[in-house]
Write a protein that holds these residues in place. Structure first.
Motif, PDB file in Angstrom:
ATOM      1  N   ASP A  32       0.809  -1.221   0.000  1.00  0.00           N
ATOM      2  CA  ASP A  32       0.000   0.000   0.000  1.00  0.00           C
ATOM      3  C   ASP A  32       0.840   1.267   0.000  1.00  0.00           C
ATOM      4  N   TYR A  33       2.028   1.182   0.553  1.00  0.00           N
ATOM      5  CA  TYR A  33       2.891   2.357   0.638  1.00  0.00           C
ATOM      6  C   TYR A  33       3.878   2.458  -0.518  1.00  0.00           C
ATOM      7  N   ASP A  34       4.343   1.330  -1.026  1.00  0.00           N
ATOM      8  CA  ASP A  34       5.451   1.335  -1.978  1.00  0.00           C
ATOM      9  C   ASP A  34       5.064   1.180  -3.448  1.00  0.00           C
ATOM     10  N   VAL A  35       3.943   0.554  -3.729  1.00  0.00           N
ATOM     11  CA  VAL A  35       3.584   0.267  -5.127  1.00  0.00           C
ATOM     12  C   VAL A  35       3.525   1.541  -5.965  1.00  0.00           C
ATOM     13  N   HIS A  36       2.965   2.598  -5.435  1.00  0.00           N
ATOM     14  CA  HIS A  36       2.830   3.836  -6.213  1.00  0.00           C
ATOM     15  C   HIS A  36       4.181   4.379  -6.656  1.00  0.00           C
ATOM     16  N   ASP A  37       5.204   4.189  -5.832  1.00  0.00           N
ATOM     17  CA  ASP A  37       6.537   4.662  -6.196  1.00  0.00           C
ATOM     18  C   ASP A  37       7.285   3.683  -7.098  1.00  0.00           C
ATOM     19  N   LEU A  38       7.045   2.393  -6.924  1.00  0.00           N
ATOM     20  CA  LEU A  38       7.789   1.369  -7.663  1.00  0.00           C
ATOM     21  C   LEU A  38       7.202   1.054  -9.043  1.00  0.00           C
ATOM     22  N   LEU A  39       5.909   1.197  -9.177  1.00  0.00           N
ATOM     23  CA  LEU A  39       5.248   0.792 -10.424  1.00  0.00           C
ATOM     24  C   LEU A  39       5.744   1.544 -11.660  1.00  0.00           C
ATOM     25  N   PRO A  40       5.897   2.863 -11.634  1.00  0.00           N
ATOM     26  CA  PRO A  40       6.357   3.546 -12.846  1.00  0.00           C
ATOM     27  C   PRO A  40       7.691   3.013 -13.377  1.00  0.00           C
ATOM     28  N   THR A  41       8.645   2.744 -12.489  1.00  0.00           N
ATOM     29  CA  THR A  41       9.949   2.220 -12.916  1.00  0.00           C
ATOM     30  C   THR A  41       9.811   0.832 -13.516  1.00  0.00           C
ATOM     31  N   ALA A  42       9.044  -0.030 -12.843  1.00  0.00           N
ATOM     32  CA  ALA A  42       8.865  -1.396 -13.343  1.00  0.00           C
ATOM     33  C   ALA A  42       8.209  -1.392 -14.721  1.00  0.00           C
ATOM     34  N   LEU A  43       7.204  -0.558 -14.898  1.00  0.00           N
ATOM     35  CA  LEU A  43       6.536  -0.493 -16.202  1.00  0.00           C
ATOM     36  C   LEU A  43       7.471   0.049 -17.277  1.00  0.00           C
ATOM     37  N   ALA A  44       8.233   1.086 -16.942  1.00  0.00           N
ATOM     38  CA  ALA A  44       9.166   1.668 -17.913  1.00  0.00           C
ATOM     39  C   ALA A  44      10.201   0.647 -18.362  1.00  0.00           C
ATOM     40  N   GLU A  45      10.702  -0.148 -17.425  1.00  0.00           N
ATOM     41  CA  GLU A  45      11.686  -1.175 -17.773  1.00  0.00           C
ATOM     42  C   GLU A  45      11.100  -2.221 -18.718  1.00  0.00           C
ATOM     43  N   LEU A  46       9.785  -2.403 -18.649  1.00  0.00           N
ATOM     44  CA  LEU A  46       9.115  -3.365 -19.524  1.00  0.00           C
ATOM     45  C   LEU A  46       8.637  -2.726 -20.826  1.00  0.00           C
ATOM     46  N   GLY A  47       8.901  -1.435 -20.983  1.00  0.00           N
ATOM     47  CA  GLY A  47       8.485  -0.726 -22.189  1.00  0.00           C
ATOM     48  C   GLY A  47       7.010  -0.358 -22.179  1.00  0.00           C
ATOM     49  N   LEU A  48       6.409  -0.313 -20.990  1.00  0.00           N
ATOM     50  CA  LEU A  48       4.993   0.017 -20.863  1.00  0.00           C
ATOM     51  C   LEU A  48       4.835   1.431 -20.325  1.00  0.00           C
ATOM     52  N   SER A  49       3.731   2.051 -20.668  1.00  0.00           N
ATOM     53  CA  SER A  49       3.469   3.417 -20.219  1.00  0.00           C
ATOM     54  C   SER A  49       2.791   3.424 -18.863  1.00  0.00           C
ATOM     55  N   PHE A  50       3.166   4.396 -18.056  1.00  0.00           N
ATOM     56  CA  PHE A  50       2.496   4.631 -16.781  1.00  0.00           C
ATOM     57  C   PHE A  50       1.826   5.993 -16.879  1.00  0.00           C
ATOM     58  N   TYR A  51       0.528   6.014 -16.622  1.00  0.00           N
ATOM     59  CA  TYR A  51      -0.218   7.263 -16.665  1.00  0.00           C
ATOM     60  C   TYR A  51      -0.676   7.608 -15.261  1.00  0.00           C
ATOM     61  N   PRO A  52      -0.222   8.727 -14.705  1.00  0.00           N
ATOM     62  CA  PRO A  52      -0.714   9.124 -13.391  1.00  0.00           C
ATOM     63  C   PRO A  52      -2.241   9.236 -13.405  1.00  0.00           C
ATOM     64  N   VAL A  53      -2.889   8.686 -12.390  1.00  0.00           N
ATOM     65  CA  VAL A  53      -4.337   8.606 -12.347  1.00  0.00           C
ATOM     66  C   VAL A  53      -4.987   9.980 -12.469  1.00  0.00           C
ATOM     67  N   ALA A  54      -4.408  10.996 -11.865  1.00  0.00           N
ATOM     68  CA  ALA A  54      -5.025  12.325 -11.861  1.00  0.00           C
ATOM     69  C   ALA A  54      -4.827  13.093 -13.168  1.00  0.00           C
ATOM     70  N   SER A  55      -3.949  12.627 -14.038  1.00  0.00           N
ATOM     71  CA  SER A  55      -3.698  13.331 -15.293  1.00  0.00           C
ATOM     72  C   SER A  55      -4.818  13.048 -16.290  1.00  0.00           C
ATOM     73  N   LYS A  56      -4.966  13.944 -17.244  1.00  0.00           N
ATOM     74  CA  LYS A  56      -5.992  13.748 -18.281  1.00  0.00           C
ATOM     75  C   LYS A  56      -5.726  12.456 -19.050  1.00  0.00           C
ATOM     76  N   VAL A  57      -4.482  12.212 -19.408  1.00  0.00           N
ATOM     77  CA  VAL A  57      -4.152  11.001 -20.154  1.00  0.00           C
ATOM     78  C   VAL A  57      -4.394   9.756 -19.291  1.00  0.00           C
ATOM     79  N   GLY A  58      -4.168   9.864 -17.980  1.00  0.00           N
ATOM     80  CA  GLY A  58      -4.456   8.755 -17.069  1.00  0.00           C
ATOM     81  C   GLY A  58      -5.945   8.491 -16.972  1.00  0.00           C
ATOM     82  N   GLN A  59      -6.733   9.551 -16.898  1.00  0.00           N
ATOM     83  CA  GLN A  59      -8.183   9.401 -16.845  1.00  0.00           C
ATOM     84  C   GLN A  59      -8.709   8.767 -18.130  1.00  0.00           C
ATOM     85  N   GLU A  60      -8.175   9.209 -19.255  1.00  0.00           N
ATOM     86  CA  GLU A  60      -8.609   8.641 -20.533  1.00  0.00           C
ATOM     87  C   GLU A  60      -8.208   7.180 -20.659  1.00  0.00           C
TER      88      GLU A  60
END
Length: 150
Positions: free
Chosen positions: A38-66
């Motif tokens: 609950d505390y660490d996933v939000h910080d770790l997920l963007p790096t893990a996704l980037a290493e896999l070539g996947l996009s991370f969209y912050p939930v509050a951003s317009k692109v994340g909402q879309e």
């Protein structure tokens, strides 16, 4: 998109490792305990996704909402949500504020007044399904192109 718990993200990271994907960030994410998740996933997920070539969209951003709206559309098309549940979730999350989902918010309003109008539930369901297909097939625009200040 706020649909699953952090511990489920950790489980998915473990599954990815078992399936043969392996990056330092994915290993770090998979190593989280339930208490840490609950505390660490939000910080770790963007790096893990980037290493896999996947996009991370912050939930509050317009692109994340879309992206979340497109994912919900795919869930509806897969039969995991009814058209009514889909429009209700979209309307609750974004109201009439997200241009991409405005028609879905309007259709949610139509469900509320079906008994007073001349449309049937099947007609509204069909229009919701058409909107879901439109969303699900809409190309994703990279975050750096949509969230850049003008």
């Amino acid at each position: 998109m706020g649909e699953i718990r952090a511990s489920e993200v950790v489980s998915a990271a473990c599954d990815a490792l078992v399936a043969g994907l392996d990056t330092p960030g994915l290993r770090t994410l998979a190593a989280c305990t339930r208490a840490e998740a609950d505390y660490d996933v939000h910080d770790l997920l963007p790096t893990a996704l980037a290493e896999l070539g996947l996009s991370f969209y912050p939930v509050a951003s317009k692109v994340g909402q879309e992206a979340a709206a497109r994912a919900l559309a795919r869930h509806m098309l897969a039969g995991e949500l009814t058209p009514r549940e889909f429009t209700l979730r979209i309307h609750q999350r974004y109201g009439h504020e997200l241009p991409l989902t405005e028609r879905l918010a309007e259709l949610d309003d139509e469900y509320d007044i079906l008994e007073y109008g001349d449309r049937t539930m099947d007609q509204v369901d069909a229009e919701v399904a058409a909107e879901a297909r439109r969303l699900a097939t809409r190309p994703t625009v990279p975050a750096h192109l949509t969230d850049t200040p003008s």
